[in-house]
Design a protein around this motif. Structure first.
Motif, PDB file in Angstrom:
ATOM      1  N   GLN A 208       0.820  -1.219   0.000  1.00  0.00           N
ATOM      2  CA  GLN A 208       0.000   0.000   0.000  1.00  0.00           C
ATOM      3  C   GLN A 208       0.851   1.265   0.000  1.00  0.00           C
ATOM      4  N   THR A 209       1.954   1.262   0.779  1.00  0.00           N
ATOM      5  CA  THR A 209       2.806   2.458   0.835  1.00  0.00           C
ATOM      6  C   THR A 209       3.700   2.543  -0.408  1.00  0.00           C
ATOM      7  N   ARG A 210       3.973   1.390  -1.015  1.00  0.00           N
ATOM      8  CA  ARG A 210       4.863   1.245  -2.184  1.00  0.00           C
ATOM      9  C   ARG A 210       6.280   1.743  -1.868  1.00  0.00           C
ATOM     10  N   GLN A 211       6.637   1.674  -0.587  1.00  0.00           N
ATOM     11  CA  GLN A 211       8.013   2.009  -0.164  1.00  0.00           C
ATOM     12  C   GLN A 211       8.781   0.690  -0.107  1.00  0.00           C
ATOM     13  N   TYR A 212       9.426   0.319  -1.234  1.00  0.00           N
ATOM     14  CA  TYR A 212       9.977  -1.031  -1.361  1.00  0.00           C
ATOM     15  C   TYR A 212      11.442  -1.166  -0.919  1.00  0.00           C
ATOM     16  N   GLU A 213      12.037  -0.058  -0.428  1.00  0.00           N
ATOM     17  CA  GLU A 213      13.437  -0.149   0.012  1.00  0.00           C
ATOM     18  C   GLU A 213      13.535  -1.235   1.084  1.00  0.00           C
ATOM     19  N   LEU A 249       8.690 -13.904 -13.752  1.00  0.00           N
ATOM     20  CA  LEU A 249       7.921 -12.792 -13.172  1.00  0.00           C
ATOM     21  C   LEU A 249       8.840 -11.876 -12.353  1.00  0.00           C
ATOM     22  N   TYR A 250       9.656 -12.473 -11.496  1.00  0.00           N
ATOM     23  CA  TYR A 250      10.562 -11.691 -10.647  1.00  0.00           C
ATOM     24  C   TYR A 250      11.584 -10.946 -11.507  1.00  0.00           C
ATOM     25  N   GLU A 251      12.047 -11.643 -12.566  1.00  0.00           N
ATOM     26  CA  GLU A 251      13.056 -11.016 -13.427  1.00  0.00           C
ATOM     27  C   GLU A 251      12.476  -9.802 -14.155  1.00  0.00           C
ATOM     28  N   ARG A 252      11.209  -9.887 -14.515  1.00  0.00           N
ATOM     29  CA  ARG A 252      10.554  -8.742 -15.162  1.00  0.00           C
ATOM     30  C   ARG A 252      10.506  -7.548 -14.216  1.00  0.00           C
ATOM     31  N   ALA A 253      10.208  -7.816 -12.942  1.00  0.00           N
ATOM     32  CA  ALA A 253      10.198  -6.728 -11.953  1.00  0.00           C
ATOM     33  C   ALA A 253      11.607  -6.155 -11.801  1.00  0.00           C
ATOM     34  N   GLN A 254      12.599  -7.033 -11.828  1.00  0.00           N
ATOM     35  CA  GLN A 254      14.006  -6.583 -11.728  1.00  0.00           C
ATOM     36  C   GLN A 254      14.348  -5.670 -12.908  1.00  0.00           C
ATOM     37  N   ARG A 255      13.973  -6.096 -14.119  1.00  0.00           N
ATOM     38  CA  ARG A 255      14.254  -5.298 -15.327  1.00  0.00           C
ATOM     39  C   ARG A 255      13.559  -3.944 -15.268  1.00  0.00           C
ATOM     40  N   ASN A 256      12.423  -3.918 -14.575  1.00  0.00           N
ATOM     41  CA  ASN A 256      11.659  -2.659 -14.495  1.00  0.00           C
ATOM     42  C   ASN A 256      12.081  -1.806 -13.305  1.00  0.00           C
ATOM     43  N   GLY A 257      13.280  -2.065 -12.790  1.00  0.00           N
ATOM     44  CA  GLY A 257      13.865  -1.143 -11.815  1.00  0.00           C
ATOM     45  C   GLY A 257      13.726  -1.526 -10.363  1.00  0.00           C
ATOM     46  N   HIS A 258      13.278  -2.772 -10.077  1.00  0.00           N
ATOM     47  CA  HIS A 258      13.043  -3.148  -8.677  1.00  0.00           C
ATOM     48  C   HIS A 258      14.136  -4.050  -8.095  1.00  0.00           C
ATOM     49  N   GLY A 259      15.287  -4.147  -8.785  1.00  0.00           N
ATOM     50  CA  GLY A 259      16.348  -5.062  -8.343  1.00  0.00           C
ATOM     51  C   GLY A 259      16.767  -4.873  -6.898  1.00  0.00           C
ATOM     52  N   ALA A 260      16.816  -3.626  -6.449  1.00  0.00           N
ATOM     53  CA  ALA A 260      17.264  -3.362  -5.069  1.00  0.00           C
ATOM     54  C   ALA A 260      16.103  -3.371  -4.083  1.00  0.00           C
ATOM     55  N   HIS A 261      14.903  -3.581  -4.623  1.00  0.00           N
ATOM     56  CA  HIS A 261      13.705  -3.525  -3.769  1.00  0.00           C
ATOM     57  C   HIS A 261      13.369  -4.889  -3.161  1.00  0.00           C
ATOM     58  N   SER A 262      12.407  -4.867  -2.243  1.00  0.00           N
ATOM     59  CA  SER A 262      11.985  -6.118  -1.591  1.00  0.00           C
ATOM     60  C   SER A 262      11.095  -6.930  -2.527  1.00  0.00           C
ATOM     61  N   ILE A 263      10.828  -8.185  -2.142  1.00  0.00           N
ATOM     62  CA  ILE A 263       9.955  -9.071  -2.933  1.00  0.00           C
ATOM     63  C   ILE A 263       8.577  -8.441  -3.130  1.00  0.00           C
ATOM     64  N   ALA A 264       8.142  -7.637  -2.166  1.00  0.00           N
ATOM     65  CA  ALA A 264       6.812  -7.013  -2.270  1.00  0.00           C
ATOM     66  C   ALA A 264       6.655  -6.224  -3.568  1.00  0.00           C
ATOM     67  N   SER A 265       7.776  -5.757  -4.141  1.00  0.00           N
ATOM     68  CA  SER A 265       7.693  -4.933  -5.362  1.00  0.00           C
ATOM     69  C   SER A 265       7.183  -5.739  -6.561  1.00  0.00           C
ATOM     70  N   VAL A 266       7.197  -7.061  -6.471  1.00  0.00           N
ATOM     71  CA  VAL A 266       6.679  -7.894  -7.570  1.00  0.00           C
ATOM     72  C   VAL A 266       5.202  -7.567  -7.834  1.00  0.00           C
ATOM     73  N   ILE A 267       4.524  -7.042  -6.843  1.00  0.00           N
ATOM     74  CA  ILE A 267       3.102  -6.697  -7.033  1.00  0.00           C
ATOM     75  C   ILE A 267       2.920  -5.647  -8.135  1.00  0.00           C
ATOM     76  N   GLU A 268       3.978  -4.847  -8.367  1.00  0.00           N
ATOM     77  CA  GLU A 268       3.892  -3.855  -9.452  1.00  0.00           C
ATOM     78  C   GLU A 268       3.723  -4.551 -10.805  1.00  0.00           C
ATOM     79  N   GLU A 269       4.374  -5.727 -10.970  1.00  0.00           N
ATOM     80  CA  GLU A 269       4.228  -6.499 -12.215  1.00  0.00           C
ATOM     81  C   GLU A 269       2.859  -7.158 -12.271  1.00  0.00           C
ATOM     82  N   ILE A 270       2.415  -7.655 -11.121  1.00  0.00           N
ATOM     83  CA  ILE A 270       1.128  -8.370 -11.073  1.00  0.00           C
ATOM     84  C   ILE A 270      -0.024  -7.408 -11.367  1.00  0.00           C
ATOM     85  N   ARG A 271       0.099  -6.186 -10.872  1.00  0.00           N
ATOM     86  CA  ARG A 271      -1.004  -5.224 -11.051  1.00  0.00           C
ATOM     87  C   ARG A 271      -1.137  -4.749 -12.486  1.00  0.00           C
ATOM     88  N   LYS A 272      -0.122  -5.005 -13.329  1.00  0.00           N
ATOM     89  CA  LYS A 272      -0.187  -4.471 -14.686  1.00  0.00           C
ATOM     90  C   LYS A 272      -1.313  -5.098 -15.468  1.00  0.00           C
TER      91      LYS A 272
END
Ligand SMILES: NC(=O)c1ccc[n+]([C@@H]2O[C@H](COP(=O)([O-])OP(=O)(O)OC[C@H]3O[C@@H](n4cnc5c(N)ncnc54)[C@H](OP(=O)(O)O)[C@@H]3O)[C@@H](O)[C@H]2O)c1
Length: 272
Positions: A208-213, A249-272
């Motif tokens: 919800q906060t989308r603070q994935y650091e 799926l995880y690799e797509r999130a990584q390519r889209n800039g979430h490599g340094a982020h937590s696993i929670a950032s994968v939701i950005e790919e799922i929501r697309k």
């Protein structure tokens, strides 16, 4: 003590039979109908669905909505729909009920037949709050006014079950290639699942906060791990659909800039 309503159950499959027995144990006068003639002790068997519609309440538990819909009629007074479906199917049935003057409760059963009438059986229901018969089956939990919500929760929770069970089966297959038995890995797997459950509140909050650091585990390292898991399964001659799908799926999130982020950032790919 008030007089108990009469209840009919449509569908005597694995679940419908358990529901009919539960209603009998709860003291209801029960009528049952099934496509293939079947009897349940201490119930009356209806020869036709129309005969079953004479009861105060009709509980439907059929395999699918496609099977259920042609059976429904405006002769029903109160319909408690416990057949699994999509939110849209539930909403359409609620609308059918409204336009046909049928009182409607939409529910889903978060339990197997053997758990009916135990505290583990949660009956999620939405729409109409008139849920008296649901108490006979387990603990009713009202999830909202929209008739589609129970089905939405149902599919969301089952999605977790199917993902977790398939992950477990993949693990059993993987260790099995080296002679490790399910008995050896299962206690570790069960403890692991319980530990992971404790992490969900924080993960949910972050979606919800989308603070994935993160200072716990970055997506980069998880993508590497999923590549290792895929490779190890392949090397042992196993199907890699599950690890490869997760890896991609995880690799797509990584390519889209979430490599340094937590696993929670994968939701950005799922929501697309
Ligand atoms: N079993 C579970 O653990 C569980 C858990 C939660 C929710 N549910 C839900 O409960 C519902 C019933 O599941 P179940 O496990 O009881 O399934 P099941 O044992 O396969 O029973 C299916 C029922 O649907 C009837 N049916 C199938 N096709 C029909 C048709 N064309 N016309 C009329 N009746 C037809 C069957 O009648 P016949 O006997 O004549 O074939 C039977 O009564 C499903 O929506 C399921 O998702 C089940």
């Amino acid at each position: 003590m008030g007089i108990k309503k009469t209840v009919s159950v449509l569908g005597l499959g694995r679940m419908g039979s358990a529901l009919a027995r539960a209603l009998v144990e709860e003291g209801y006068e029960v009528t049952v109908w099934n496509r293939t003639p079947k009897t349940i002790e201490n119930t009356r068997t209806a020869a036709t669905p129309q005969e079953a519609f004479k009861s105060d309440v009709v509980v439907a538990c059929l395999s699918t909505y496609d099977v259920q819909q042609p059976l429904l009629s405006n002769e029903i007074k109160v319909l408690v729909n416990l057949t699994s479906g999509t939110p849209e199917q539930a909403r359409q049935t609620a609308e059918w009920a409204r336009t046909n003057g049928v009182e409607y409760v939409d529910g889903v059963i978060m339990a197997v037949p053997q758990q009916i009438r135990t505290a583990q059986a949660k009956i999620l229901f939405s729409g109409n709050e008139n849920h008296h018969v649901l108490h006979a089956f387990g603990e009713p939990v009202h999830v909202g006014e929209d008739a589609g919500l129970a089905a939405l929760y149902d599919l969301a929770l089952l999605g977790i079950m199917w993902s977790a069970f398939t992950g477990y089966l993949q693990a059993v297959a993987l260790v099995g290639t080296e002679g490790v038995t399910p008995e050896q890995i299962t206690p570790m797997a069960a403890g692991w699942l319980a530990d992971l459950g404790t992490m969900l509140p924080e993960m949910g909050h972050v979606t919800q906060t989308r603070q994935y650091e993160t200072d716990v585990s970055a997506l980069d390292i998880n993508v590497s791990g999923l590549a290792l898991l895929t490779e190890a399964n392949r090397a042992q001659g196993l199907d890699v659909t599950l690890p490869k799908t997760l890896h991609d799926l995880y690799e797509r999130a990584q390519r889209n800039g979430h490599g340094a982020h937590s696993i929670a950032s994968v939701i950005e790919e799922i929501r697309k």
